[in-house]
Design a protein around this motif. Structure first.
Motif, PDB file in Angstrom:
ATOM      1  N   THR A   1       0.822  -1.210   0.000  1.00  0.00           N
ATOM      2  CA  THR A   1       0.000   0.000   0.000  1.00  0.00           C
ATOM      3  C   THR A   1       0.860   1.266   0.000  1.00  0.00           C
ATOM      4  OG1 THR A   1      -0.214  -0.243   2.393  1.00  0.00           O
ATOM      5  CG2 THR A   1      -2.073  -0.976   1.064  1.00  0.00           C
TER       6      THR A   1
ATOM      7  N   ASP B   1      -7.958  -1.450   0.913  1.00  0.00           N
ATOM      8  CA  ASP B   1      -7.393  -0.245   0.301  1.00  0.00           C
ATOM      9  C   ASP B   1      -7.881  -0.241  -1.134  1.00  0.00           C
ATOM     10  OD1 ASP B   1      -5.641   1.620  -0.984  1.00  0.00           O
ATOM     11  OD2 ASP B   1      -4.270   1.421   0.721  1.00  0.00           O
TER      12      ASP B   1
ATOM     13  N   LYS C   1       2.010   2.699  -4.326  1.00  0.00           N
ATOM     14  CA  LYS C   1       0.969   1.673  -4.168  1.00  0.00           C
ATOM     15  C   LYS C   1       0.984   0.700  -5.346  1.00  0.00           C
ATOM     16  CE  LYS C   1      -3.917   0.793  -3.582  1.00  0.00           C
ATOM     17  NZ  LYS C   1      -5.300   1.290  -3.594  1.00  0.00           N
TER      18      LYS C   1
END
Ligand SMILES: [Zn+2]
Length: 565
Positions: A56, A307, A320
């Motif tokens: 992430t 996410d 990411k």
């Protein structure tokens, strides 16, 4: 009577002794598992969290933390004394309790593949990294001008000029000749490692330790070949006519560069319909959440910790992971997905797919031992994900979820169906090339591999080898380097998705055809999957799970039934 008692004692003494041995070994194994899980569970959870953080944020400290944890995990599995204990218990053949036997098998294979001598392992890892680096930094060229893969895809899907197409196709393969010597060396080292632990080659090792067998896979792929050869030839003939006309040539003159993908693994866009149109004013997250709740597999808890969007513009965004995955953090209900959602058909498919993986993990029976709280096989979770992902192009599903008119639905059905059908059969033919090539690559890496590649492509994909000597273009397929001997599992996942679909429609819904089946708001789907597939986790070997869930072992016939009409 006396006579009888002698007979009884002859029969019973060994049984009693065996009972003793069984008991001692079961006790030993139970102790081993207890100790093992107490060490491996916390490390695995930590590594999963580190992986999540790294994916992430993209921060190098998270990646470093992840590699340190992975090394610790590998150290546990490479311990030769622990492996000796497992081997002894397994060779004794006396573990009869099925749950213990399953855990023993899983442990045994996990340790076995890690018993490669450290110096050989290091050579392998280094060479692997070298090939990947060469691959990642290489740029093909067209008339001396460097091009990226996305330039190549653009040319192959849009360019009409045949010379440019041919140059782009060749550019996509140039990396093959650059890495092929290292790749073959890598294949030989992998074989050497596999022989150290008792296999004839690396391909066999990967199949057997993945709890599959060559005979079983050969059988499935041969059936699939027989069932798809004729329909594929017909579909391809129709496509060839369209393509040849667009280039102003005869179908017999079509060459690999006339198709829209370097390996002809994707359907040319001549049949495509812009499905994004239907999704652009919708919220794909909300659609997925509502759909899963409707079938009795709520995902709000998963979405809350996931996410889902890219953070374009913010400093944290850059690192990411750009694609998507599902992640079971602790086998205790902390399941997350990562996406970069946009309101398009592709992301509708992706979120349905990843949530399919996620509900599989979420609903493992928590009373089962930790070692069995995972999918029956990596391809069975892929099969479930594919089962749900396919809905984004399903006209009946789209009509219900997006409130479409009958006319709109009919339009989607016409075009989308043709595309989907071709795509599925084409992928099956391509997967046969990959499976058979890899099997023969590891059996004899010194044979004429370039020639072998084209023989398989001509046989399964009906694409002609260009004139002139064959180059090592095949080596430009990255899977040979990074995910060796795994490709067949994508196909098995497709087969399972169709088998589950067939079984649910015919045995649970009691319908003769899947014509109007959308699954929307059908709670029986969640019940069925939880009871038969998700709950048991890895309690049964994958083919036993499939047989228990659908009434028969994995078979290609329902895939063919679904897509050949
Ligand atoms: Zn997947």
């Amino acid at each position: 009577m006396k006579h009888l008692s002698i007979v009884i004692s002859i029969v019973f003494i060994p049984v009693l002794l065996l009972g003793c041995v069984t008991h001692a070994n079961e006790k030993r194994l139970t102790g081993f598992i207890l100790d093992h899980v107490s060490r491996i569970e916390p490390l695995t959870t930590k590594a999963n969290l580190a992986y999540w953080d790294a994916s992430t944020t993209g921060k190098s400290e998270d990646y470093d933390k992840l590699s340190r944890l992975q090394l610790k995990i590998r150290q546990i599995y490479s311990d030769p004394r622990d492996f000796a204990v497992l081997k002894e218990v397994r060779d004794s053949g006396v573990i009869t309790d099925p749950t213990l036997a399953r855990q023993l098998d899983k442990l045994y294979y996990a340790y076995l593949t890690n018993q490669i001598p450290p110096d050989l392992l290091k050579t392998l890892v280094d060479l692997d990294a070298k090939v990947q680096e060469k691959y990642n930094t290489f740029r093909g060229d067209i008339d001396g001008k460097k091009v990226t893969m996305s330039d190549i895809y653009t040319i192959m899907t849009t360019e009409k000029d045949v010379r440019t197409r041919q140059l782009a196709w060749r550019a996509s393969k140039q990396v093959g000749d650059v890495i092929v010597a290292d790749l073959i060396q890598l294949v030989k080292l992998r074989n050497q490692a596999a022989r150290k632990v008792g296999f004839d080659n690396y391909h066999t090792m990967m199949i057997v330790t993945g709890e599959q067998s060559i005979e079983e896979l050969d059988n499935i792929f041969n059936q699939l070949d027989r069932l798809t050869a004729k329909p594929f030839a017909e579909m391809k003939k129709e496509l060839d006519a369209i393509l040849a006309k667009s280039y102003g040539i005869a179908p017999k003159d079509l060459m690999p560069w006339h198709y829209h993908d370097p390996f002809f693994q994707r359907t040319p866009l001549v049949y495509d319909l812009d499905l994004d149109l239907y999704y652009k004013d919708n919220d794909v997250k909300k659609l997925a959440e509502d759909f899963y709740a409707g079938v009795g597999l709520p995902v709000d808890d998963i979405l809350a910790v996931s996410d889902l969007y890219d953070r374009e513009g913010s400093p944290a965004a850059a690192g990411k992971y750009p694609h998507a995955f599902s992640h079971d953090v602790d086998r205790r209900g902390d399941v997350r997905i990562l996406c970069n959602l946009q309101n398009t058909e592709r992301w509708m498919e992706t979120i349905l797919h990843e949530l399919g993986h996620a509900v599989y993990s979420k609903y493992h029976d928590r009373d089962e031992p930790w070692l069995l709280r995972e999918p029956a096989h990596s391809f069975t979770t892929e099969g479930v994900a594919v089962f749900f992902g396919r809905l984004s192009r399903n006209a009946a599903w789209m009509q219900k979820m997006l409130n479409l008119s009958d006319a709109e639905r009919a339009k989607i059905e016409d075009v989308s169906w043709k595309y989907l059908q071709f795509q599925q059969i084409l992928f099956a033919r391509w997967a046969m090339v990959m499976y058979n090539f890899e099997k023969q690559l590891y059996a004899d890496p010194d044979q004429d591999l370039n020639g072998l590649w084209w023989r398989l492509v001509e046989k399964y994909q009906l694409v002609k080898q260009p004139p002139g000597p064959a180059d090592a273009g095949w080596a430009s397929k990255l899977h040979f380097t990074t995910a060796p001997c795994y490709y067949h599992n994508y196909m098995l996942g497709e087969l399972l998705a169709s088998q589950l679909h067939h079984c649910f429609v015919h045995d649970v819904m009691r319908l003769d055809s899947d014509k109007d089946v959308s699954y929307v708001n059908d709670k029986r789907l969640g019940e069925y999957l939880r009871a038969k597939v998700f709950g048991p986790g890895a309690l049964y070997p994958w083919n036993e799970m499939i047989e228990r869930a659908t009434g028969e072992p994995l078979t290609p016939k329902y895939f063919v039934e679904q897509f050949v009409k």
